[in-house]
Write a protein that holds these residues in place. Structure first.
Motif, PDB file in Angstrom:
ATOM      1  N   PHE A  85      -3.724  -7.507 -12.108  1.00 21.04           N
ATOM      2  CA  PHE A  85      -4.012  -8.910 -12.418  1.00 21.04           C
ATOM      3  C   PHE A  85      -4.351  -9.070 -13.891  1.00 21.04           C
ATOM      4  O   PHE A  85      -5.120  -8.297 -14.443  1.00 21.04           O
ATOM      5  N   GLY A  86      -3.797 -10.099 -14.495  1.00 22.82           N
ATOM      6  CA  GLY A  86      -4.110 -10.401 -15.883  1.00 22.82           C
ATOM      7  C   GLY A  86      -3.477  -9.430 -16.860  1.00 22.82           C
ATOM      8  O   GLY A  86      -3.692  -9.513 -18.059  1.00 22.82           O
ATOM      9  N   LYS A  87      -2.688  -8.479 -16.361  1.00 27.09           N
ATOM     10  CA  LYS A  87      -2.140  -7.472 -17.254  1.00 27.09           C
ATOM     11  C   LYS A  87      -0.638  -7.301 -17.104  1.00 27.09           C
ATOM     12  O   LYS A  87       0.093  -7.387 -18.072  1.00 27.09           O
ATOM     13  N   ARG A  88      -0.191  -7.041 -15.876  1.00 27.63           N
ATOM     14  CA  ARG A  88       1.256  -6.942 -15.708  1.00 27.63           C
ATOM     15  C   ARG A  88       1.659  -7.256 -14.270  1.00 27.63           C
ATOM     16  O   ARG A  88       0.929  -6.977 -13.317  1.00 27.63           O
ATOM     17  N   PRO A  89       2.853  -7.849 -14.144  1.00 23.95           N
ATOM     18  CA  PRO A  89       3.383  -8.156 -12.815  1.00 23.95           C
ATOM     19  C   PRO A  89       3.871  -6.872 -12.152  1.00 23.95           C
ATOM     20  O   PRO A  89       3.891  -5.822 -12.795  1.00 23.95           O
ATOM     21  N   ARG A 109      -5.859  -4.358  -8.714  1.00 21.65           N
ATOM     22  CA  ARG A 109      -4.524  -3.944  -8.279  1.00 21.65           C
ATOM     23  C   ARG A 109      -4.159  -4.552  -6.927  1.00 21.65           C
ATOM     24  O   ARG A 109      -3.223  -5.288  -6.792  1.00 21.65           O
ATOM     25  N   LEU A 110      -4.912  -4.215  -5.887  1.00 18.87           N
ATOM     26  CA  LEU A 110      -4.592  -4.630  -4.516  1.00 18.87           C
ATOM     27  C   LEU A 110      -3.099  -4.463  -4.262  1.00 18.87           C
ATOM     28  O   LEU A 110      -2.358  -5.429  -4.083  1.00 18.87           O
ATOM     29  N   ASP A 111      -2.693  -3.215  -4.253  1.00 13.99           N
ATOM     30  CA  ASP A 111      -1.277  -2.857  -4.292  1.00 13.99           C
ATOM     31  C   ASP A 111      -1.083  -1.642  -3.398  1.00 13.99           C
ATOM     32  O   ASP A 111      -1.680  -0.595  -3.669  1.00 13.99           O
TER      33      ASP A 111
END
Ligand SMILES: [Zn+2]
Ligand SMILES: [Zn+2]
Length: 576
Positions: free
Chosen positions: A476-480, A508-510
């Motif tokens: 978040f706030g850094k890269r898609p 992240r939550l990825d």
């Protein structure tokens, strides 16, 4: 405080200094530092523990002391002082796209504009276009931007981790009001969505007017957008839209259900109600024939009345939960107590802040049966990754540590980089000596879709690999997310019996909920890991569980709910 918030403060500081007309040298130091911080792969908190903030290129002694101040207090003295030297509304003006500090200064000096309202008045009265460097077009653009800023509710979604703290702060404040009996957070926050648009709050009160003015009168409120008899909307610092609905006790259940949403879920419920001869709204169920309204003081009663079981908020997205509940087949969603260990933890051997001992002790405290220490491999570069030789020493150190502990099994692992060509950092001979191998992509992120997908698939085909960490790489706030073919990767995980990670870092939550649900539907097993770099991160497991629950995931779908014995046999490692 996390890196993104620290970088934002520095950017704010630069803007304020520029507005004040300070030297470019001074402002640039802050903007450069903010850029550097946003690009860091490690949390400043970790670097602080290591005492290495000063070594970051371009940071130096003075800025690093300000970073430390922020880490410890949430702000820094110079910022607070400088901010107070300019009118408060100016900061808001500078946040409008297209208006930098120089333009804000022009408006202030020439027109005396100090607030957003004054700026919009000046634009409407065509006073902007007469200024140097301005014109009709610029004036219209400014007006449009102001309107968008105020009205566009979707503008700027907030990561869950930030929004939840804001909501809790407001809830706790409302709780103090003598006129408010109960407060609940509803909306996407209650559904534990990974990003949040508005914050929705519900309060029970028999004195709605007093409750509303208590809410709109909170000290931090930046703007009151709406203030009615039973509802109000405000802007809270950080550009949070917060909506409050005041309800009475009898309809609390209906209201909570209605304002928890999602919109799609509610539409589905209304259809279901209609099929049973009722109309459903936020006040309850109305019998279509008699016009009689039934109110619900609890959500559960409302769902039961519609023939459904209680639906956990995380499921309310109209992704089949209504149909499944009607069939009585709702999943038993995973809970915190199901988690028996963590497979993704960094020690101070690579870029973590803690020793292996400290991590093991923390895992014991959490009641875990096992923990894998998965330090970085060397390609990552920035992360002090382990060479072949150090990896062997790492394995030895873990062996020794296991002799010391009876309450926990420490698994030797790696977070091994998948290189640009799909090869791994370590040879198969080395990987074979580890208890667990997780793989990840950290560099070469600009590859095209085909290449990056192939790269990951070839790593998943390696027989020694167990888990793919933070599969899409988003922050978040850094890269898609990387441009990759998720279907193909899920299929490769399935074919090769690999596990996909739900990375619990709140930034992240990825995998996300949609992808995790897809993985489950394909029969792919998941691991909910924290990617801990400092002991506190181990608590982030809660965020990963939120995502898993939104993905319909049950205990059996998750590798780290298994008991140690089962883990050992699955990973092919001896128990002792
Ligand atoms: Zn990683
Ligand atoms: Zn990691």
């Amino acid at each position: 405080m996390d890196n993104i918030r620290i970088a934002e403060k520095f950017n704010h500081m630069a803007k304020i200094l520029e507005f004040k007309g300070e030297s470019q040298f001074k402002t640039r130091a802050y903007t450069n530092a903010a850029r550097t911080i946003k690009g860091l792969d490690e949390e400043l908190l970790v670097l602080h523990k290591e005492g290495t903030i000063e070594n970051i290129p371009g940071i130096g002694k003075i800025l690093s002391s300000k970073i430390v101040e922020m880490l410890e207090t949430g702000t820094f003295e110079a910022y607070e002082r400088t901010k107070d030297e300019i009118p408060a509304g100016i900061i808001e003006i500078m946040n409008i796209p297209g208006i930098g500090p120089k333009t804000a200064r022009l408006f202030y000096k020439k027109l005396g504009v100090q607030t957003l309202d004054e700026l919009s008045r000046a634009a409407r009265e065509h006073r902007i276009r007469r200024l140097p460097r301005m014109g009709e077009k610029q004036e219209e653009k400014i007006l449009r931007s102001i309107v968008r800023q105020k009205k566009d509710k979707d503008h700027g979604r907030h990561p869950f981790v930030l929004a939840k703290d804001i909501a809790a702060e407001i809830r706790d404040f409302l709780d103090l009001s003598p006129d408010i009996e109960k407060v609940a957070i509803a909306g996407s926050l209650r559904r534990k969505q990974d990003t949040i648009g508005d914050i929705d709050i519900i309060a029970i009160s028999e004195e709605p007017k007093k409750a509303i003015s208590y809410f709109t009168g909170m000290e931090k409120v930046e703007e009151v957008l709406e203030s009615g008899t039973t509802k109000a909307s405000i802007i809270y610092p950080g550009n949070y839209h917060v909506d409050l609905r005041v309800v009475n006790r009898d309809s609390y259940g209906s209201m909570l259900q209605y304002f928890t949403g999602s919109k799609e879920h509610n539409i589905h419920l209304r259809k279901l109600a209609l099929s049973k001869g009722y109309s459903l709204n936020e006040y309850g169920l109305t019998d279509e024939k008699t016009g009689e309204l039934t109110k619900f003081s609890s959500e559960e009663n409302l769902y039961n009345e519609l023939g459904l079981g209680y639906l956990p908020p995380e499921l309310r997205e109209d992704r089949g939960e209504v149909e499944t509940s009607l069939r009585g087949k709702l999943p038993r969603l995973i809970e915190r107590k199901d988690i028996k260990g963590d497979f993704h933890v960094h020690s101070n051997w690579s870029d973590g802040a803690n020793t292996m001992e400290e991590l093991a002790e923390a895992a014991i405290q959490k009641g875990y049966e096992y923990i894998a220490i998965t330090d970085h491999s060397y390609s990552t570069g920035v992360a002090n990754g382990l060479s072949d030789k150090r990896l062997l020493e790492h394995i030895d150190a873990i062996d020794k540590l296991n002799e010391k502990y009876n309450d926990i099994r420490i698994l030797s692992g790696t977070e091994c980089d998948i290189k640009a060509n799909g090869k791994l950092d370590y040879s198969n001979d080395l990987l074979e000596q580890l208890d667990i191998v997780i793989v990840a992509v950290h560099a070469g992120l600009d590859q095209d879709r085909k290449k990056i997908t192939k790269r990951i698939v070839s790593a998943l085909e390696n027989e020694h690999v167990d888990i793919m960490a933070h599969p899409t790489g988003r922050k978040f706030g850094k890269r898609p997310p990387y441009d990759m073919d998720m279907e193909t990767i899920i299929q490769a995980a399935k074919d090769n019996e690999k596990v996909l990670e739900i990375n619990s870092s709140p930034w992240r939550l990825d995998l996300n909920d949609v992808n995790a649900k897809k993985a489950k539907e394909h029969g792919v097993m998941l691991a909910i890991n924290t990617d801990t770099h400092i002991i506190d991160h181990m608590d982030n497991i809660a965020y990963g569980i939120n995502i898993a629950r939104r993905a319909w995931i049950e205990s059996d779908d998750v590798l780290n709910t298994m008991k140690l014995k089962k883990i050992c046999s699955r990973l092919g490692i001896s128990k002792e």
